[in-house]
Scaffold this motif. Structure first.
Motif, PDB file in Angstrom:
ATOM      1  N   LEU A  55      76.457  43.473  36.054  1.00  0.00           N
ATOM      2  CA  LEU A  55      77.512  43.822  37.008  1.00  0.00           C
ATOM      3  C   LEU A  55      76.913  44.466  38.249  1.00  0.00           C
ATOM      4  CD1 LEU A  55      80.413  44.328  37.964  1.00  0.00           C
ATOM      5  CD2 LEU A  55      80.443  46.356  36.513  1.00  0.00           C
ATOM      6  N   LEU A  56      76.014  45.412  38.069  1.00  0.00           N
ATOM      7  CA  LEU A  56      75.386  46.082  39.205  1.00  0.00           C
ATOM      8  C   LEU A  56      74.596  45.101  40.072  1.00  0.00           C
ATOM      9  CD1 LEU A  56      74.209  49.382  37.501  1.00  0.00           C
ATOM     10  CD2 LEU A  56      76.180  49.050  38.989  1.00  0.00           C
ATOM     11  N   GLU A  57      73.860  44.190  39.421  1.00  0.00           N
ATOM     12  CA  GLU A  57      73.111  43.169  40.165  1.00  0.00           C
ATOM     13  C   GLU A  57      74.046  42.264  40.956  1.00  0.00           C
ATOM     14  OE1 GLU A  57      70.830  41.134  37.189  1.00  0.00           O
ATOM     15  OE2 GLU A  57      69.088  42.423  37.507  1.00  0.00           O
ATOM     16  N   ALA A  58      75.146  41.858  40.326  1.00  0.00           N
ATOM     17  CA  ALA A  58      76.091  40.956  40.981  1.00  0.00           C
ATOM     18  C   ALA A  58      76.792  41.637  42.154  1.00  0.00           C
ATOM     19  CB  ALA A  58      77.118  40.443  39.974  1.00  0.00           C
ATOM     20  N   ILE A  59      77.024  42.950  42.050  1.00  0.00           N
ATOM     21  CA  ILE A  59      77.611  43.680  43.176  1.00  0.00           C
ATOM     22  C   ILE A  59      76.639  43.648  44.349  1.00  0.00           C
ATOM     23  CG2 ILE A  59      78.288  45.968  44.020  1.00  0.00           C
ATOM     24  CD1 ILE A  59      79.410  46.516  41.194  1.00  0.00           C
ATOM     25  N   GLN A  60      75.360  43.912  44.087  1.00  0.00           N
ATOM     26  CA  GLN A  60      74.365  43.902  45.150  1.00  0.00           C
ATOM     27  C   GLN A  60      74.223  42.524  45.785  1.00  0.00           C
ATOM     28  OE1 GLN A  60      71.062  45.566  42.907  1.00  0.00           O
ATOM     29  NE2 GLN A  60      71.175  47.433  44.132  1.00  0.00           N
ATOM     30  N   GLN A  61      74.363  41.482  44.983  1.00  0.00           N
ATOM     31  CA  GLN A  61      74.253  40.117  45.493  1.00  0.00           C
ATOM     32  C   GLN A  61      75.590  39.621  46.063  1.00  0.00           C
ATOM     33  OE1 GLN A  61      72.831  38.057  42.047  1.00  0.00           O
ATOM     34  NE2 GLN A  61      70.815  39.023  42.136  1.00  0.00           N
ATOM     35  N   TYR A  72      79.717  50.281  49.563  1.00  0.00           N
ATOM     36  CA  TYR A  72      78.623  49.854  50.430  1.00  0.00           C
ATOM     37  C   TYR A  72      78.671  48.348  50.696  1.00  0.00           C
ATOM     38  CZ  TYR A  72      73.934  49.251  52.331  1.00  0.00           C
ATOM     39  OH  TYR A  72      72.876  48.925  53.137  1.00  0.00           O
ATOM     40  N   TYR A  73      78.933  47.575  49.628  1.00  0.00           N
ATOM     41  CA  TYR A  73      78.956  46.112  49.756  1.00  0.00           C
ATOM     42  C   TYR A  73      80.364  45.572  50.015  1.00  0.00           C
ATOM     43  CZ  TYR A  73      74.155  46.259  48.160  1.00  0.00           C
ATOM     44  OH  TYR A  73      72.814  46.516  48.063  1.00  0.00           O
ATOM     45  N   ASN A  74      81.320  46.469  50.263  1.00  0.00           N
ATOM     46  CA  ASN A  74      82.692  46.099  50.615  1.00  0.00           C
ATOM     47  C   ASN A  74      83.357  45.232  49.538  1.00  0.00           C
ATOM     48  OD1 ASN A  74      84.891  46.331  52.301  1.00  0.00           O
ATOM     49  ND2 ASN A  74      84.384  44.503  53.477  1.00  0.00           N
ATOM     50  N   ILE A  75      83.277  45.691  48.306  1.00  0.00           N
ATOM     51  CA  ILE A  75      83.894  45.000  47.176  1.00  0.00           C
ATOM     52  C   ILE A  75      85.044  45.861  46.669  1.00  0.00           C
ATOM     53  CG2 ILE A  75      83.538  44.201  44.808  1.00  0.00           C
ATOM     54  CD1 ILE A  75      80.647  43.534  45.675  1.00  0.00           C
ATOM     55  N   LYS A  76      86.198  45.247  46.484  1.00  0.00           N
ATOM     56  CA  LYS A  76      87.377  45.981  46.027  1.00  0.00           C
ATOM     57  C   LYS A  76      87.204  46.416  44.582  1.00  0.00           C
ATOM     58  CE  LYS A  76      90.376  43.452  49.111  1.00  0.00           C
ATOM     59  NZ  LYS A  76      91.408  42.469  49.236  1.00  0.00           N
ATOM     60  N   ASN A 132      80.187  53.738  44.688  1.00  0.00           N
ATOM     61  CA  ASN A 132      79.338  53.751  45.887  1.00  0.00           C
ATOM     62  C   ASN A 132      78.826  52.359  46.225  1.00  0.00           C
ATOM     63  OD1 ASN A 132      79.676  56.478  46.293  1.00  0.00           O
ATOM     64  ND2 ASN A 132      77.688  57.064  45.466  1.00  0.00           N
ATOM     65  N   LYS A 133      78.392  51.607  45.203  1.00  0.00           N
ATOM     66  CA  LYS A 133      77.924  50.238  45.439  1.00  0.00           C
ATOM     67  C   LYS A 133      79.057  49.356  45.949  1.00  0.00           C
ATOM     68  CE  LYS A 133      73.902  49.787  42.468  1.00  0.00           C
ATOM     69  NZ  LYS A 133      72.931  49.527  43.514  1.00  0.00           N
ATOM     70  N   CYS A 134      80.234  49.506  45.362  1.00  0.00           N
ATOM     71  CA  CYS A 134      81.383  48.710  45.810  1.00  0.00           C
ATOM     72  C   CYS A 134      81.733  49.035  47.256  1.00  0.00           C
ATOM     73  CB  CYS A 134      82.587  48.961  44.910  1.00  0.00           C
ATOM     74  SG  CYS A 134      82.458  48.217  43.282  1.00  0.00           S
ATOM     75  N   ALA A 144      87.555  51.630  34.121  1.00  0.00           N
ATOM     76  CA  ALA A 144      88.399  52.449  33.253  1.00  0.00           C
ATOM     77  C   ALA A 144      88.408  53.885  33.755  1.00  0.00           C
ATOM     78  CB  ALA A 144      87.881  52.395  31.816  1.00  0.00           C
ATOM     79  N   LYS A 145      89.563  54.528  33.702  1.00  0.00           N
ATOM     80  CA  LYS A 145      89.685  55.898  34.194  1.00  0.00           C
ATOM     81  C   LYS A 145      88.874  56.895  33.369  1.00  0.00           C
ATOM     82  CE  LYS A 145      94.148  55.381  36.423  1.00  0.00           C
ATOM     83  NZ  LYS A 145      95.559  55.720  36.412  1.00  0.00           N
ATOM     84  N   ASP A 146      88.505  56.521  32.151  1.00  0.00           N
ATOM     85  CA  ASP A 146      87.734  57.435  31.305  1.00  0.00           C
ATOM     86  C   ASP A 146      86.219  57.225  31.417  1.00  0.00           C
ATOM     87  OD1 ASP A 146      87.812  54.999  30.014  1.00  0.00           O
ATOM     88  OD2 ASP A 146      88.267  55.810  28.035  1.00  0.00           O
ATOM     89  N   MET A 147      85.785  56.577  32.473  1.00  0.00           N
ATOM     90  CA  MET A 147      84.351  56.378  32.703  1.00  0.00           C
ATOM     91  C   MET A 147      83.703  57.703  33.117  1.00  0.00           C
ATOM     92  SD  MET A 147      82.553  53.845  35.447  1.00  0.00           S
ATOM     93  CE  MET A 147      81.712  52.588  34.542  1.00  0.00           C
ATOM     94  N   GLY A 148      82.450  57.888  32.725  1.00  0.00           N
ATOM     95  CA  GLY A 148      81.715  59.103  33.066  1.00  0.00           C
ATOM     96  C   GLY A 148      81.453  59.219  34.560  1.00  0.00           C
ATOM     97  N   GLY A 149      81.291  60.446  35.029  1.00  0.00           N
ATOM     98  CA  GLY A 149      81.161  60.730  36.448  1.00  0.00           C
ATOM     99  C   GLY A 149      79.987  60.072  37.132  1.00  0.00           C
ATOM    100  N   THR A 150      78.816  60.080  36.500  1.00  0.00           N
ATOM    101  CA  THR A 150      77.618  59.511  37.126  1.00  0.00           C
ATOM    102  C   THR A 150      77.760  58.003  37.320  1.00  0.00           C
ATOM    103  OG1 THR A 150      76.306  61.225  36.053  1.00  0.00           O
ATOM    104  CG2 THR A 150      75.115  59.341  36.949  1.00  0.00           C
ATOM    105  N   GLN A 151      78.165  57.318  36.268  1.00  0.00           N
ATOM    106  CA  GLN A 151      78.338  55.863  36.357  1.00  0.00           C
ATOM    107  C   GLN A 151      79.459  55.505  37.325  1.00  0.00           C
ATOM    108  OE1 GLN A 151      75.367  54.724  35.288  1.00  0.00           O
ATOM    109  NE2 GLN A 151      76.533  52.961  34.630  1.00  0.00           N
ATOM    110  N   LEU A 152      80.529  56.290  37.291  1.00  0.00           N
ATOM    111  CA  LEU A 152      81.649  56.047  38.191  1.00  0.00           C
ATOM    112  C   LEU A 152      81.192  56.136  39.646  1.00  0.00           C
ATOM    113  CD1 LEU A 152      84.698  55.648  38.646  1.00  0.00           C
ATOM    114  CD2 LEU A 152      84.919  58.133  38.557  1.00  0.00           C
ATOM    115  N   LYS A 153      80.433  57.156  39.957  1.00  0.00           N
ATOM    116  CA  LYS A 153      79.938  57.330  41.322  1.00  0.00           C
ATOM    117  C   LYS A 153      79.012  56.187  41.719  1.00  0.00           C
ATOM    118  CE  LYS A 153      77.686  60.598  44.374  1.00  0.00           C
ATOM    119  NZ  LYS A 153      77.009  61.870  44.525  1.00  0.00           N
ATOM    120  N   LYS A 154      78.142  55.772  40.803  1.00  0.00           N
ATOM    121  CA  LYS A 154      77.195  54.687  41.095  1.00  0.00           C
ATOM    122  C   LYS A 154      77.938  53.390  41.418  1.00  0.00           C
ATOM    123  CE  LYS A 154      73.382  54.100  38.630  1.00  0.00           C
ATOM    124  NZ  LYS A 154      72.483  53.748  37.521  1.00  0.00           N
ATOM    125  N   ILE A 155      78.911  53.051  40.598  1.00  0.00           N
ATOM    126  CA  ILE A 155      79.634  51.795  40.799  1.00  0.00           C
ATOM    127  C   ILE A 155      80.517  51.847  42.041  1.00  0.00           C
ATOM    128  CG2 ILE A 155      81.434  50.305  39.829  1.00  0.00           C
ATOM    129  CD1 ILE A 155      80.125  50.713  37.108  1.00  0.00           C
TER     130      ILE A 155
END
Length: 100
Positions: free
Chosen positions: A26-32, A58-62, A54-56, A41-52
């Motif tokens: 998923l992370l690779e596909a966002i970058q590409q 940056y790459y303008n993905i909804k 931020n990538k979305c 999911a709303k119950d995702m952890g803070g670090t992963q939530l921020k990473k995803i």
């Protein structure tokens, strides 16, 4: 909850079509920029939530949030899934229409 049920139905269809990505892919596909929509999911952890998110951004993905990972995992037939990416633009648009 009715619109979330429709979202999970569309996620199931995307899964059967092979258009759902999770985890590191998923992370690779966002970058590409091969992803049209990310569902988190709303119950995702803070670090992963921020990473995803931020990538979305940056790459303008909804991205959208759903109630919890249990339903999201069940929709794609896996366990403990916190975020998925939809690679099919038409299905992503159907899911976004369910939110309105």
């Amino acid at each position: 909850m009715a619109e979330e049920t429709q979202i999970y139905n569309w996620v199931g269809i995307a899964t059967k079509a092979g258009k759902v990505l999770v985890g590191f892919r998923l992370l690779e596909a966002i970058q590409q920029q091969k992803i049209s929509l990310v569902i988190i999911a709303k119950d995702m952890g803070g670090t992963q939530l921020k990473k995803i998110t931020n990538k979305c951004n940056y790459y303008n993905i909804k991205f959208i949030f759903v109630v919890n990972s249990e339903y999201l995992s069940k929709a794609i037939g896996k366990i403990n899934i916190k975020a998925i990416g939809i690679a099919e633009k038409q299905i992503a648009n159907k899911i976004l229409n369910c939110m309105n």
